[in-house]
Design a protein around this motif. Sequence first.
Motif, PDB file in Angstrom:
ATOM      1  N   LEU A 240      57.017 -38.935 -66.476  1.00  0.00           N
ATOM      2  CA  LEU A 240      56.786 -37.523 -66.183  1.00  0.00           C
ATOM      3  C   LEU A 240      57.259 -36.627 -67.323  1.00  0.00           C
ATOM      4  O   LEU A 240      56.593 -35.645 -67.671  1.00  0.00           O
ATOM      5  N   LEU A 241      58.399 -36.970 -67.916  1.00  0.00           N
ATOM      6  CA  LEU A 241      58.965 -36.110 -68.951  1.00  0.00           C
ATOM      7  C   LEU A 241      58.200 -36.219 -70.274  1.00  0.00           C
ATOM      8  O   LEU A 241      57.936 -35.206 -70.927  1.00  0.00           O
ATOM      9  N   VAL A 242      57.837 -37.442 -70.662  1.00  0.00           N
ATOM     10  CA  VAL A 242      57.225 -37.640 -71.975  1.00  0.00           C
ATOM     11  C   VAL A 242      55.718 -37.454 -71.931  1.00  0.00           C
ATOM     12  O   VAL A 242      55.146 -36.683 -72.702  1.00  0.00           O
ATOM     13  N   LEU A 243      55.041 -38.132 -71.006  1.00  0.00           N
ATOM     14  CA  LEU A 243      53.587 -38.107 -70.986  1.00  0.00           C
ATOM     15  C   LEU A 243      53.010 -36.827 -70.393  1.00  0.00           C
ATOM     16  O   LEU A 243      51.863 -36.474 -70.685  1.00  0.00           O
ATOM     17  N   ILE A 244      53.762 -36.152 -69.560  1.00  0.00           N
ATOM     18  CA  ILE A 244      53.264 -34.910 -68.946  1.00  0.00           C
ATOM     19  C   ILE A 244      54.066 -33.704 -69.430  1.00  0.00           C
ATOM     20  O   ILE A 244      53.491 -32.693 -69.846  1.00  0.00           O
ATOM     21  N   GLY A 245      55.383 -33.798 -69.369  1.00  0.00           N
ATOM     22  CA  GLY A 245      56.200 -32.658 -69.794  1.00  0.00           C
ATOM     23  C   GLY A 245      56.141 -32.403 -71.284  1.00  0.00           C
ATOM     24  O   GLY A 245      56.230 -31.245 -71.722  1.00  0.00           O
ATOM     25  N   GLY A 246      55.973 -33.455 -72.089  1.00  0.00           N
ATOM     26  CA  GLY A 246      55.891 -33.267 -73.541  1.00  0.00           C
ATOM     27  C   GLY A 246      54.706 -32.415 -73.961  1.00  0.00           C
ATOM     28  O   GLY A 246      54.873 -31.404 -74.669  1.00  0.00           O
ATOM     29  N   PRO A 247      53.464 -32.755 -73.569  1.00  0.00           N
ATOM     30  CA  PRO A 247      52.326 -31.899 -73.933  1.00  0.00           C
ATOM     31  C   PRO A 247      52.428 -30.483 -73.391  1.00  0.00           C
ATOM     32  O   PRO A 247      51.998 -29.529 -74.050  1.00  0.00           O
ATOM     33  N   ILE A 248      52.997 -30.325 -72.194  1.00  0.00           N
ATOM     34  CA  ILE A 248      53.155 -28.972 -71.636  1.00  0.00           C
ATOM     35  C   ILE A 248      54.094 -28.151 -72.498  1.00  0.00           C
ATOM     36  O   ILE A 248      53.823 -26.982 -72.822  1.00  0.00           O
ATOM     37  N   ALA A 249      55.210 -28.753 -72.898  1.00  0.00           N
ATOM     38  CA  ALA A 249      56.166 -28.027 -73.740  1.00  0.00           C
ATOM     39  C   ALA A 249      55.579 -27.703 -75.106  1.00  0.00           C
ATOM     40  O   ALA A 249      55.765 -26.593 -75.632  1.00  0.00           O
ATOM     41  N   VAL A 250      54.831 -28.640 -75.686  1.00  0.00           N
ATOM     42  CA  VAL A 250      54.258 -28.403 -77.004  1.00  0.00           C
ATOM     43  C   VAL A 250      53.222 -27.279 -76.951  1.00  0.00           C
ATOM     44  O   VAL A 250      53.213 -26.376 -77.803  1.00  0.00           O
ATOM     45  N   GLU A 251      52.331 -27.289 -75.964  1.00  0.00           N
ATOM     46  CA  GLU A 251      51.320 -26.235 -75.859  1.00  0.00           C
ATOM     47  C   GLU A 251      51.942 -24.884 -75.559  1.00  0.00           C
ATOM     48  O   GLU A 251      51.443 -23.850 -76.021  1.00  0.00           O
ATOM     49  N   THR A 252      53.031 -24.872 -74.786  1.00  0.00           N
ATOM     50  CA  THR A 252      53.679 -23.591 -74.482  1.00  0.00           C
ATOM     51  C   THR A 252      54.359 -23.014 -75.712  1.00  0.00           C
ATOM     52  O   THR A 252      54.216 -21.823 -76.005  1.00  0.00           O
ATOM     53  N   LEU A 253      55.092 -23.826 -76.436  1.00  0.00           N
ATOM     54  CA  LEU A 253      55.830 -23.338 -77.603  1.00  0.00           C
ATOM     55  C   LEU A 253      54.911 -23.010 -78.773  1.00  0.00           C
ATOM     56  O   LEU A 253      55.206 -22.108 -79.558  1.00  0.00           O
ATOM     57  N   SER A 254      53.817 -23.748 -78.914  1.00  0.00           N
ATOM     58  CA  SER A 254      52.900 -23.526 -80.039  1.00  0.00           C
ATOM     59  C   SER A 254      51.743 -22.605 -79.685  1.00  0.00           C
ATOM     60  O   SER A 254      50.846 -22.418 -80.519  1.00  0.00           O
ATOM     61  N   HIS A 255      51.730 -22.057 -78.469  1.00  0.00           N
ATOM     62  CA  HIS A 255      50.656 -21.155 -78.021  1.00  0.00           C
ATOM     63  C   HIS A 255      49.283 -21.825 -78.115  1.00  0.00           C
ATOM     64  O   HIS A 255      48.316 -21.242 -78.610  1.00  0.00           O
ATOM     65  N   GLY A 256      49.216 -23.059 -77.615  1.00  0.00           N
ATOM     66  CA  GLY A 256      47.932 -23.730 -77.509  1.00  0.00           C
ATOM     67  C   GLY A 256      47.573 -24.629 -78.663  1.00  0.00           C
ATOM     68  O   GLY A 256      46.432 -25.084 -78.740  1.00  0.00           O
ATOM     69  N   ARG A 257      48.499 -24.909 -79.549  1.00  0.00           N
ATOM     70  CA  ARG A 257      48.212 -25.784 -80.694  1.00  0.00           C
ATOM     71  C   ARG A 257      49.077 -27.042 -80.604  1.00  0.00           C
ATOM     72  O   ARG A 257      50.242 -27.016 -80.958  1.00  0.00           O
ATOM     73  N   SER A 258      48.490 -28.114 -80.161  1.00  0.00           N
ATOM     74  CA  SER A 258      49.170 -29.398 -80.215  1.00  0.00           C
ATOM     75  C   SER A 258      48.905 -30.037 -81.574  1.00  0.00           C
ATOM     76  O   SER A 258      48.183 -29.484 -82.408  1.00  0.00           O
ATOM     77  N   LEU A 259      49.467 -31.221 -81.780  1.00  0.00           N
ATOM     78  CA  LEU A 259      49.290 -31.880 -83.072  1.00  0.00           C
ATOM     79  C   LEU A 259      47.824 -32.262 -83.293  1.00  0.00           C
ATOM     80  O   LEU A 259      47.266 -32.066 -84.378  1.00  0.00           O
TER      81      LEU A 259
END
Length: 317
Positions: free
Chosen positions: A65-84
Motif C-alpha cells: 500500500l505504501l510503495v505501490l499506491i502511496g508512492g505514486p500519489i505522493a510523487v504526483e502531489t508534490l510534482s503537480h502531476g509530473r511523475s518520472l
Amino acid sequence: MSELVTGDAVVLGLRPARLPSRALAAAIDLAVVFCVFMLVSVVVAIASVTLDEAAVAAITVALFLLVLIGGPIAVETLSHGRSLGKLACGLRVVRDDGGPIRFRHALVRGAMGAVEILMTFGVVASIASLVSARGRRLGDVFAGTLVIRERVAAKRSVAVPPPPPWLVGRFSQLDLSAVPDELWLAIRQYLTRMHQLDPGVGGSIAGRLADELVTRTGIAPPQGVPAAAFLAAVVHERQARDARRVFAGARNASSAPPAPPAPPAPPAPTVFPGSAGFAAPAGPVADGSGAVGGPRPGHGTGQEGAGASSAGFAPPG
C-alpha cells in the motif's frame, strides 16, 4: 487539439495524451516503483527474520500500500502531476479546467490505478483510454483530471488577423499602459485560434476579454463593433506603437554625433647608450653657470669627447 477553454484562454493549445505515450510513461513508473518495492522488501525481510508469519504478511501488505499506491500519489502531489515516466515522455496531469492537481485528485487516481492497472495488468485502463475522446482512463474520469502533452512539435508562429480597415487608427489615443502582459497574451491566443473555436464559446471568450480590456483602459468600444474586431484593433494599435518606438530608437542612434578622436600619445623619450637607462632631456640643457645652450659635446652625436669617462662625463680641465 484540446477542447479545454479556460477563463484566461491559456490552455487552448494543449493536447491530450493518447494511449501509446501514456502506456510508455506508466511502464517507466511501474518499473521504478517495483524496483523500489523489491529493494524495500529485501531490507524488511532481513530485518524481520525473527517475526512470525502473520506479522510478515501484515508488513508485506503495508509495503504494498505504501510503495505501490502511496508512492505514486505522493510523487504526483508534490510534482503537480509530473511523475518520472510522465516527465520522460513530456506529459503532465492537470484538472479538467487546466489547473494543477492536488492531493485529492492524486488520491483518486492512485486508488483507481491499483484496480485498473495493477490488478488487471492495464487492460481496463487501456480500453477506457481508447474509448475516451480525450484518452482518459477511469481514474481520470472519477478524479476530474486529464493527462496532456507538454512537449509538442514546434510550429511557425501564427500572425494576429488584422482588424477591419475602418477601425485602423480609431484607438490611437487609447492609454494602454495599465494593460498587463497576461491579458495581451490571452487576447493574442484567442485571435490566432478564434476560427477553431465553437462560435458560441468564441463569442463568450471575446466578450469577456473585451470587458476586461475596457476595464483596464477606461474607454468602451464604439457602438455596434464586435468584440473580436475591437480586440484586433487594439492589438494592432499596440503593435504599431511598438514599431514606431523601435524605429525612433534606431533613428536616434544613427543620428548621434560621432565621438571626438582620442589625442595622439606623446613620443617615447630617447635613451642614449651608456646613460644607465636615463633619458636625455628633449630641450636645451643648462650648464653649471646657468647658461642655456645646445647639447654638450659627446651627447646626442654618438661620439664622446677626448678623455671622457665610460659614464659619459668629461673630466675637469
